[in-house]
Design a protein around this motif. Structure first.
Motif, PDB file in Angstrom:
ATOM      1  N   SER A  60     -16.123  -5.984   9.098  1.00 48.68           N
ATOM      2  CA  SER A  60     -17.049  -5.673   8.021  1.00 48.68           C
ATOM      3  C   SER A  60     -16.419  -5.952   6.677  1.00 48.68           C
ATOM      4  N   LEU A  61     -17.268  -5.988   5.662  1.00 51.62           N
ATOM      5  CA  LEU A  61     -16.821  -6.056   4.286  1.00 51.62           C
ATOM      6  C   LEU A  61     -17.006  -4.681   3.665  1.00 51.62           C
ATOM      7  N   TYR A  62     -16.160  -4.353   2.710  1.00 55.04           N
ATOM      8  CA  TYR A  62     -16.242  -3.050   2.047  1.00 55.04           C
ATOM      9  C   TYR A  62     -16.168  -3.252   0.543  1.00 55.04           C
ATOM     10  N   LYS A  63     -16.973  -2.506  -0.180  1.00 54.53           N
ATOM     11  CA  LYS A  63     -16.990  -2.599  -1.633  1.00 54.53           C
ATOM     12  C   LYS A  63     -16.600  -1.256  -2.223  1.00 54.53           C
ATOM     13  N   PHE A  64     -15.760  -1.291  -3.272  1.00 54.13           N
ATOM     14  CA  PHE A  64     -15.384  -0.057  -3.961  1.00 54.13           C
ATOM     15  C   PHE A  64     -14.946  -0.384  -5.380  1.00 54.13           C
ATOM     16  N   LYS A  65     -14.909   0.649  -6.207  1.00 55.13           N
ATOM     17  CA  LYS A  65     -14.405   0.522  -7.567  1.00 55.13           C
ATOM     18  C   LYS A  65     -12.973   1.010  -7.609  1.00 55.13           C
ATOM     19  N   ALA A  66     -12.179   0.388  -8.474  1.00 51.81           N
ATOM     20  CA  ALA A  66     -10.771   0.783  -8.621  1.00 51.81           C
ATOM     21  C   ALA A  66     -10.383   0.670 -10.087  1.00 51.81           C
ATOM     22  N   THR A  67      -9.353   1.407 -10.450  1.00 51.84           N
ATOM     23  CA  THR A  67      -8.842   1.387 -11.818  1.00 51.84           C
ATOM     24  C   THR A  67      -7.459   0.735 -11.837  1.00 51.84           C
ATOM     25  N   VAL A  68      -7.246  -0.157 -12.790  1.00 51.37           N
ATOM     26  CA  VAL A  68      -5.926  -0.778 -12.949  1.00 51.37           C
ATOM     27  C   VAL A  68      -4.979   0.276 -13.514  1.00 51.37           C
ATOM     28  N   ILE A 111       0.858  -1.186   0.000  1.00 53.83           N
ATOM     29  CA  ILE A 111       0.000   0.000   0.000  1.00 53.83           C
ATOM     30  C   ILE A 111       0.892   1.232   0.000  1.00 53.83           C
ATOM     31  N   THR A 112       0.633   2.151  -0.927  1.00 53.20           N
ATOM     32  CA  THR A 112       1.348   3.423  -0.947  1.00 53.20           C
ATOM     33  C   THR A 112       0.322   4.546  -0.939  1.00 53.20           C
ATOM     34  N   PRO A 160       3.568 -11.992  -9.729  1.00 52.70           N
ATOM     35  CA  PRO A 160       3.086 -10.827 -10.482  1.00 52.70           C
ATOM     36  C   PRO A 160       2.135  -9.999  -9.625  1.00 52.70           C
ATOM     37  N   ILE A 161       2.316  -8.692  -9.692  1.00 51.23           N
ATOM     38  CA  ILE A 161       1.540  -7.763  -8.864  1.00 51.23           C
ATOM     39  C   ILE A 161       0.741  -6.833  -9.769  1.00 51.23           C
ATOM     40  N   LEU A 162      -0.490  -6.592  -9.370  1.00 47.73           N
ATOM     41  CA  LEU A 162      -1.358  -5.656 -10.081  1.00 47.73           C
ATOM     42  C   LEU A 162      -1.473  -4.382  -9.255  1.00 47.73           C
ATOM     43  N   LEU A 163      -1.309  -3.241  -9.891  1.00 49.55           N
ATOM     44  CA  LEU A 163      -1.430  -1.958  -9.199  1.00 49.55           C
ATOM     45  C   LEU A 163      -2.791  -1.357  -9.509  1.00 49.55           C
ATOM     46  N   ILE A 164      -3.537  -1.033  -8.462  1.00 52.93           N
ATOM     47  CA  ILE A 164      -4.860  -0.435  -8.649  1.00 52.93           C
ATOM     48  C   ILE A 164      -4.945   0.875  -7.881  1.00 52.93           C
ATOM     49  N   SER A 165      -5.840   1.747  -8.330  1.00 62.28           N
ATOM     50  CA  SER A 165      -6.001   3.045  -7.689  1.00 62.28           C
ATOM     51  C   SER A 165      -6.617   2.908  -6.315  1.00 62.28           C
ATOM     52  N   LYS A 166      -6.330   3.851  -5.447  1.00 60.30           N
ATOM     53  CA  LYS A 166      -6.972   3.892  -4.125  1.00 60.30           C
ATOM     54  C   LYS A 166      -8.452   4.235  -4.313  1.00 60.30           C
ATOM     55  N   PRO A 167      -9.333   3.699  -3.487  1.00 60.28           N
ATOM     56  CA  PRO A 167     -10.772   3.936  -3.672  1.00 60.28           C
ATOM     57  C   PRO A 167     -11.174   5.387  -3.419  1.00 60.28           C
ATOM     58  N   VAL A 168     -12.126   5.855  -4.224  1.00 62.25           N
ATOM     59  CA  VAL A 168     -12.676   7.202  -4.053  1.00 62.25           C
ATOM     60  C   VAL A 168     -13.937   7.143  -3.191  1.00 62.25           C
ATOM     61  N   GLU A 169     -14.744   6.114  -3.414  1.00 60.18           N
ATOM     62  CA  GLU A 169     -15.987   5.926  -2.647  1.00 60.18           C
ATOM     63  C   GLU A 169     -16.042   4.488  -2.164  1.00 60.18           C
ATOM     64  N   MET A 193      -2.599   0.792  -4.586  1.00 61.46           N
ATOM     65  CA  MET A 193      -2.629  -0.431  -3.802  1.00 61.46           C
ATOM     66  C   MET A 193      -2.121  -1.561  -4.691  1.00 61.46           C
ATOM     67  N   ALA A 194      -1.155  -2.317  -4.223  1.00 61.00           N
ATOM     68  CA  ALA A 194      -0.619  -3.438  -4.981  1.00 61.00           C
ATOM     69  C   ALA A 194      -1.287  -4.730  -4.511  1.00 61.00           C
ATOM     70  N   ILE A 195      -1.855  -5.483  -5.445  1.00 58.77           N
ATOM     71  CA  ILE A 195      -2.565  -6.708  -5.097  1.00 58.77           C
ATOM     72  C   ILE A 195      -2.036  -7.868  -5.946  1.00 58.77           C
ATOM     73  N   SER A 196      -2.213  -9.084  -5.443  1.00 56.15           N
ATOM     74  CA  SER A 196      -1.853 -10.249  -6.242  1.00 56.15           C
ATOM     75  C   SER A 196      -2.810 -10.349  -7.427  1.00 56.15           C
ATOM     76  N   VAL A 197      -2.328 -10.910  -8.527  1.00 58.99           N
ATOM     77  CA  VAL A 197      -3.176 -11.036  -9.715  1.00 58.99           C
ATOM     78  C   VAL A 197      -4.377 -11.916  -9.379  1.00 58.99           C
ATOM     79  N   PRO A 198      -5.601 -11.435  -9.608  1.00 60.58           N
ATOM     80  CA  PRO A 198      -6.803 -12.202  -9.249  1.00 60.58           C
ATOM     81  C   PRO A 198      -6.845 -13.573  -9.926  1.00 60.58           C
TER      82      PRO A 198
END
Length: 214
Positions: A62-70, A28-29, A79-88, A33-38
């Motif tokens: 709790s669980l949290y849902k958000f949209k992110a951009t690769v 996390i920066t 292999p690591i996937l970089l996604i944007s930090k959530p806005v909402e 956010m760096a995540i493992s490839v789904p």
């Protein structure tokens, strides 16, 4: 916006083309956010830069849902996937305790004061029909047409993901309506962990189907 403390190694689920893929947080920066490839059943999903994904984060309670951009990739030991930090971010109740409304026919036997029974010795004709009103990992509410008393034990048979599940619930709350039906709140304190997990998994699948519509 809801504030969430994201932590490394925490579980994620990624919704892509109506399928859920498993992942977890690797880094996390302040920018991403760096995540493992789904992955799902050994299948990795190819995601290009700019793709928008739905993410479910498993918090402590709790669980949290958000949209992110690769936004890119990174190669380390895996292999690591970089996604944007959530806005909402939307908060979802922890799946073990969330009570899922349902309207589903089930079968039951009122065991009265007996909470232990050999399922194999039960005559199938002894079952009565009931209506399942809601379900959680710790309880359920059913509507029956015959009297149930406080602290009665009900053996309930329900279909979960194509499998017949038998659980014993203790009646903790009872309300009789004007039509002569009994609404019974049952506490599932006497089921094994494997059965409870099957119920929780089933509830979570129903939740995810609902979240697709959000």
């Amino acid at each position: 916006m809801i504030k969430v403390e994201f932590k490394i190694n925490k579980k994620l689920e990624i919704l892509i083309n109506e399928r859920y893929f498993h992942s977890n947080i690797q880094d996390i920066t302040s920018e991403y956010m760096a995540i493992s490839v789904p992955i799902n059943s050994g299948e990795y999903v190819p995601l290009s830069k700019g793709a928008i994904i739905d993410v479910i984060y498993y918090g402590e309670k709790s669980l949290y849902k958000f949209k992110a951009t690769v936004i890119g990739r990174r190669f380390e030991n895996i292999p690591i996937l970089l996604i944007s930090k959530p806005v909402e971010i939307k908060k979802i109740q922890r799946r073990k305790y969330v009570r899922m409304p349902l309207i589903k026919t089930v079968k039951y036997i009122n065991l009265k004061s007996e909470k232990k029974i050999n399922i194999n010795t039960i005559n199938k004709n002894s079952y009565l029909k009931a209506m399942l009103i809601d379900l959680s990992g710790s309880g359920m509410r059913v509507k029956v047409s015959q009297e149930v008393k406080l602290n009665d034990f009900l053996l309930v048979s329900l279909l979960v993901n194509g499998e017949d599940i038998n659980v014993i619930g203790k009646s903790m709350r009872i309300i009789k309506d004007n039509d002569g039906n009994w609404f019974c709140g049952l506490s599932l304190d006497f089921i094994d962990n494997a059965t409870r997990e099957k119920i929780i998994k089933y509830i979570f699948q129903l939740m995810r189907n609902q979240m697709k519509k959000l």
